[in-house]
Design an enzyme around this catalytic site. Structure first.
Site, mmCIF file in Angstrom:
data_model
loop_
_atom_site.group_PDB
_atom_site.id
_atom_site.type_symbol
_atom_site.label_atom_id
_atom_site.label_comp_id
_atom_site.label_asym_id
_atom_site.label_seq_id
_atom_site.Cartn_x
_atom_site.Cartn_y
_atom_site.Cartn_z
ATOM 1 N N ASP A 1 0.868 -1.176 0.000
ATOM 2 C CA ASP A 1 0.000 0.000 0.000
ATOM 3 C C ASP A 1 0.907 1.229 0.000
ATOM 4 O OD1 ASP A 1 -2.401 1.630 0.476
ATOM 5 O OD2 ASP A 1 -1.605 1.824 2.510
ATOM 6 N N ASP B 1 -0.135 5.137 1.022
ATOM 7 C CA ASP B 1 -0.363 6.050 2.147
ATOM 8 C C ASP B 1 -0.498 5.283 3.455
ATOM 9 O OD1 ASP B 1 -0.892 8.899 0.938
ATOM 10 O OD2 ASP B 1 -1.906 7.479 -0.371
#
Length: 226
Positions: free
Chosen positions: A22, A24
């Protein structure tokens, strides 16, 4: 760290085809930008403060559809354009999280990693350019029909690298992303950078990427405690 390191044993004896990160909350922190931008949108559209709680890790379109469910399609489309504008124009306070550079440098050189984000293509490009982070494959919310918590983003990231998602390790900080990784059949390493440990249903939970060390072997990728 001693409280979470034993859980890493569930992953430490496995070899993964690739690691799907991922963005953020995992590789970089843009939490201040996200909070500022959504608070401004909330005020502009006059929705309750609680409507923009627990939004981290959720695609913007899904948030708009939820908090503006009573508005017209045209108004929701305008709101989506507006939040993209707000987030792309606000870069203050974006920082690289511990361990991210080392992990991407090692795995990227071996083409054994991808970045899989709920951000749109433009926003992802902006934040990656600011931080200098990169990966051989970047999958954004604009590249899939269904975003997290659906498995599509991680399936797409793995496929672009030439692997099945079930053979990969997903690294996530948010419940929707963890659910997406599990739905894709992947093992999940959760980071407690955004949510408390008791909300993270990962195969292992560590504070951030500096708590683990990746190794590229002839068969794939292994990890150990740092």
């Amino acid at each position: 760290m001693t409280a979470v390191l034993p859980t890493l044993a569930a992953l430490a004896d496995r070899t993964f085809a690739a690691v799907l990160f991922d963005m953020d909350g995992t590789l970089l922190s843009s939490r201040a930008v996200v909070d500022r931008s959504w608070e401004r949108l909330r005020q502009e559209y006059r929705v309750p403060p609680e409507s923009v709680e627990h939004i981290h890790g959720v695609p913007a379109r899904a948030i708009i559809e939820r908090i503006l469910a009573d508005r017209s399609p045209a108004e929701r489309a305008a709101a989506l354009d507006r939040i993209v504008e707000l987030e792309e124009s606000d870069t203050e306070g974006i920082v690289v999280l511990p361990g991210a550079v080392a992990a991407l440098d090692l795995l990227g050189a071996a083409r054994r990693c991808a970045i899989v984000t709920s951000s749109g293509r433009g926003l992802a490009a902006t934040r990656l350019a600011i931080t200098g982070l990169s990966a051989p494959v970047v999958v954004t919310a604009d590249d899939v029909e269904h975003g997290k918590p659906h498995p599509d983003p991680f399936v797409a990231g793995a496929r672009a690298l030439g692997f099945a998602a079930a053979s990969c390790l997903v690294v996530e900080d948010a419940p929707p992303g963890i659910a997406a990784g599990r739905a894709a059949g992947a093992a999940v390493l959760a980071l407690s950078t955004t949510y408390p440990e008791d909300r993270l249903d990962g195969d292992a939970v560590v504070p951030d990427l500096s708590a683990v060390r990746f190794e590229v072997t002839g068969d794939g990728v292994r990890l150990t405690a740092a």
